[in-house]
Design a protein around this motif. Sequence first.
Motif, short mmCIF file in Angstrom:
data_model
loop_
_atom_site.label_atom_id
_atom_site.label_comp_id
_atom_site.label_asym_id
_atom_site.label_seq_id
_atom_site.Cartn_x
_atom_site.Cartn_y
_atom_site.Cartn_z
N GLY A 1 -34.69 22.59 -12.25
CA GLY A 1 -35.77 21.53 -11.70
C GLY A 1 -35.31 20.18 -11.99
N MET A 2 -33.92 19.81 -12.22
CA MET A 2 -33.46 18.55 -12.54
C MET A 2 -33.57 17.86 -10.77
N PRO A 3 -34.11 16.66 -10.70
CA PRO A 3 -34.03 16.28 -9.32
C PRO A 3 -32.49 16.13 -8.83
N LEU A 4 -32.22 16.10 -7.46
CA LEU A 4 -30.91 16.22 -7.14
C LEU A 4 -30.40 14.89 -7.28
N SER A 5 -31.01 13.76 -6.84
CA SER A 5 -30.32 12.63 -7.26
C SER A 5 -29.57 12.25 -8.66
N VAL A 6 -30.55 12.50 -9.54
CA VAL A 6 -30.17 12.61 -10.99
C VAL A 6 -28.93 13.54 -11.28
N ALA A 7 -28.97 14.88 -10.62
CA ALA A 7 -28.02 15.83 -11.11
C ALA A 7 -26.65 15.42 -10.37
N TYR A 8 -26.60 15.01 -9.13
CA TYR A 8 -25.33 14.62 -8.63
C TYR A 8 -25.03 13.42 -9.15
N GLY A 9 -25.93 12.37 -9.72
CA GLY A 9 -25.39 11.26 -10.22
C GLY A 9 -24.75 11.39 -11.24
N VAL A 10 -25.25 12.32 -12.34
CA VAL A 10 -24.76 12.64 -13.74
C VAL A 10 -23.40 13.47 -13.44
N TRP A 11 -23.45 14.22 -12.36
CA TRP A 11 -22.06 14.81 -11.98
C TRP A 11 -21.12 14.06 -11.48
N ALA B 1 -20.95 10.94 -12.02
CA ALA B 1 -20.43 9.78 -13.21
C ALA B 1 -19.53 10.65 -14.21
N ALA B 2 -19.87 11.82 -14.65
CA ALA B 2 -19.11 12.48 -15.60
C ALA B 2 -17.66 12.70 -15.13
N GLY B 3 -17.65 13.08 -13.79
CA GLY B 3 -16.33 13.31 -13.20
C GLY B 3 -15.34 12.07 -13.09
N VAL B 4 -15.99 10.92 -13.02
CA VAL B 4 -15.22 9.72 -12.97
C VAL B 4 -14.82 9.30 -14.38
N ALA B 5 -15.83 9.62 -15.13
CA ALA B 5 -15.50 8.97 -16.48
C ALA B 5 -14.48 10.04 -17.24
N VAL C 1 -21.55 2.50 -14.02
CA VAL C 1 -21.75 3.64 -13.44
C VAL C 1 -22.99 4.65 -14.07
N MET C 2 -22.80 4.53 -15.34
CA MET C 2 -23.56 5.40 -16.07
C MET C 2 -24.92 4.73 -15.98
N GLY C 3 -24.93 3.42 -16.34
CA GLY C 3 -26.44 2.70 -16.10
C GLY C 3 -26.85 2.86 -15.01
N GLY C 4 -26.41 2.92 -13.84
CA GLY C 4 -26.66 3.28 -12.43
C GLY C 4 -27.60 4.77 -12.48
N VAL C 5 -26.90 5.62 -12.86
CA VAL C 5 -27.47 7.12 -13.05
C VAL C 5 -28.78 6.91 -13.87
N LEU C 6 -28.77 6.28 -14.91
CA LEU C 6 -30.22 6.09 -15.73
C LEU C 6 -31.06 5.35 -15.05
N LEU C 7 -30.67 4.47 -14.18
CA LEU C 7 -31.68 3.78 -13.19
C LEU C 7 -32.13 4.57 -12.54
N THR D 1 -12.29 12.04 -15.68
CA THR D 1 -10.85 11.68 -15.11
C THR D 1 -10.07 10.20 -15.77
N ALA D 2 -11.07 9.55 -15.99
CA ALA D 2 -10.45 8.07 -16.34
C ALA D 2 -10.00 8.22 -17.78
N MET D 3 -10.74 9.00 -18.74
CA MET D 3 -10.49 9.07 -20.11
C MET D 3 -9.33 10.21 -20.31
N LEU D 4 -9.27 11.37 -19.57
CA LEU D 4 -8.10 12.28 -19.68
C LEU D 4 -6.88 11.91 -19.23
N SER D 5 -6.89 10.96 -18.25
CA SER D 5 -5.62 10.40 -17.59
C SER D 5 -5.02 9.34 -18.65
N ALA D 6 -6.01 8.70 -19.36
CA ALA D 6 -5.30 7.97 -20.54
C ALA D 6 -4.61 8.84 -21.64
N VAL D 7 -5.30 9.68 -21.99
CA VAL D 7 -4.85 10.82 -22.95
C VAL D 7 -3.54 11.55 -22.36
#
Length: 100
Positions: free
Chosen positions: A47-57, A59-63, A88-94, A65-71
Amino acid sequence: MNGASGAHRGAAVPGARRRPGRWLWWAIVAVGYVAAFSLLSAALAAGMPLSVAYGVWAAAGVALTAMLSAVFFKESLTWLMGLGLALVMGGVLLIEAGGH
């Protein structure tokens, strides 16, 4: 041919330590994709709205990828990149807050 030694590419070198093959990386990527799409589908089915689910999905992919590429690849993770990830995460929360 490998210039100096004349050995064929990929030939075994005595005493060399064998690294995991590309198939291992492909398997990790495949498992990651299946998990990502399965979790996105489960969130939408719950039941999660598509805009929120896709935004989280996304944002998590970007975050991740950035963190794992550093490691794993020793790429830099600067404060400016961290600020971008926070935005990006703040945008998803908004988007989530605006939907209620």
